[in-house]
Design an enzyme around this catalytic site. Structure first.
Site, PDB file in Angstrom:
ATOM      1  N   ASP A  72       0.831  -1.197   0.000  1.00  0.00           N
ATOM      2  CA  ASP A  72       0.000   0.000   0.000  1.00  0.00           C
ATOM      3  C   ASP A  72       0.868   1.250   0.000  1.00  0.00           C
ATOM      4  OD1 ASP A  72       0.804  -0.861   2.512  1.00  0.00           O
ATOM      5  OD2 ASP A  72      -1.222  -1.050   3.289  1.00  0.00           O
ATOM      6  N   GLU A 131      -5.702   3.400   3.524  1.00  0.00           N
ATOM      7  CA  GLU A 131      -6.252   4.033   4.718  1.00  0.00           C
ATOM      8  C   GLU A 131      -7.624   4.635   4.474  1.00  0.00           C
ATOM      9  OE1 GLU A 131      -4.963   3.690   7.535  1.00  0.00           O
ATOM     10  OE2 GLU A 131      -2.860   3.171   7.180  1.00  0.00           O
TER      11      GLU A 131
END
Length: 378
Positions: A72, A131
């Site tokens: 990520d 997120e």
């Protein structure tokens, strides 16, 4: 910026640490990744972009399978408080969840296999917006990935509580189902001296916060697990004005999808009760929802057995965690696993002082390149 010639992955991590960006706004990060990838031998690489993400296919010499590693990219809206001399240059944002390490490890994997090809294909996915609002599901379903879809996939997450050299995972559920929770209440404001002429949403919000705590205590099987946390309450404008509006912001975590459905239904019932009891209007918004991270048993047990035979790392079979991760959407379609990577720091994830041990980068690159090489030989 670092290049393939110096291969200083610690420096790459430090470069990335300085440019944290919110989900789907990782423009500098994407450009940094692409610039680095351009320095590598290109004979076996195909590179695509998807929104602010990057997909890299490393062609094998005689492919029969395709393996995947996902990392990520996004940062968090946190003002950094580390002692680094390479602190974030973006005020109010920080890589406080280890995504700078995750990406660096991904570049290390690509660097190795660009010059040391294996038989099978390998795709490395640099995914934005973990997120929030969630990049895994749309990336998984994108046309850019459709013809590069891996047969198995692996991801890792840094773990502050484990020493460097530790790999921790388990078959089955690793991370919880998660959902954001936003509740807006609207009543009638007024003068503090005339409460009977108004409808106080601060009082309504306080009542609701207390009622929400009964959901886990009295509606969820005690042998199951769930969390409702209200992390922010706001309402009103001045100390002598009765609040017309109030807002609750929180999160829901459960270890099963059915329990998530139960918890949400109970929240909705309680909110309807507040509407009736306080003669107000309420709206619920669940924001980002993340599927559980469920490690496929066969792949995970094989990985754990392979790791346990190594002398350079220690394997820990860990328990479930109430953390959330959108990697679960990849695991919904692709057999695979996520594991914790020990980074030995006293501060937890999402903390402004998080300083993960950089020695873990080399550990992860070595373990994962060895693992994919072993898988390809199998």
């Amino acid at each position: 910026m670092s290049t393939a010639d110096d291969r200083s992955f610690v420096q790459i991590r430090r470069d990335l640490h300085q440019i944290p960006e919110p989900g789907f706004e990782e423009y500098k990060t994407q450009r940094y990744l692409l610039n680095y990838l351009e320095t590598l031998p290109q004979e076996r690489l195909d590179i695509r972009t998807w929104r602010t993400g990057v997909l890299v296919l490393i062609h094998g010499t005689a492919p029969e399978h395709r393996y995947g590693y996902r990392c990520d990219m996004d940062g968090l809206p946190i003002e950094e408080e580390t002692g680094y001399d390479f602190r974030s240059t973006h005020p109010g944002y920080m890589h406080a969840c280890g995504h700078d390490l995750h990406m660096t490890i991904g570049l290390g994997i690509v660097t190795h296999f660009a010059s040391h090809p294996i038989k099978d294909d390998l795709v490395v996915l640099f995914q934005p917006a973990e997120e929030g609002p969630g990049g895994a599901l749309p990336m998984r379903d994108s046309t850019e990935l459709a013809d590069w879809m891996p047969d198995e996939i692996v991801a890792l997450h840094v773990a502050p509580e484990y020493p460097v050299g530790t790999i921790a995972t388990r078959p089955g559920i690793l991370f919880a189902n998660t959902s954001e929770l936003f509740i807006d209440l609207k009543g009638t404001g007024g003068h503090a001296a005339y409460p009977h002429k108004a409808n106080d949403m601060v009082v309504a919000a306080c009542q609701l916060v207390g009622q929400l705590q009964t959901v886990v205590a009295r509606n969820v099987n005690p042998l199951d697990a769930a969390v409702i946390t209200v992390g922010k309450v706001s309402g009103g404008t001045k100390q002598n004005i009765i609040a017309e509006t109030a807002r609750l912001e929180g999160t829901i975590r459960t270890l099963s999808a059915d329990t998530m459905t139960l918890v949400k239904s109970r929240i909705e019932a309680l909110v309807r009760g507040v509407e009736a009891g306080f003669e107000c209007q309420a709206k619920i918004h669940y924001g980002s929802n993340y599927l559980q991270v469920y490690n496929e048993a066969k792949v995970t047990e094989e990985f754990m057995k392979w790791v346990s035979n190594r002398q350079d790392v220690q394997l820990v079979e860990c328990g479930e965690a109430m953390t959330g991760e959108d990697f679960g959407y990849f695991l919904e379609r692709i057999p695979g696993l996520m594991f914790w990577l020990g980074v030995d720091t006293p501060y937890g994830l999402h903390h402004a002082k998080l300083e993960p041990a950089e020695e873990a980068i080399e550990v992860a690159i070595r373990v994962l390149t060895d693992y994919f090489t072993w898988k390809s030989q199998g």
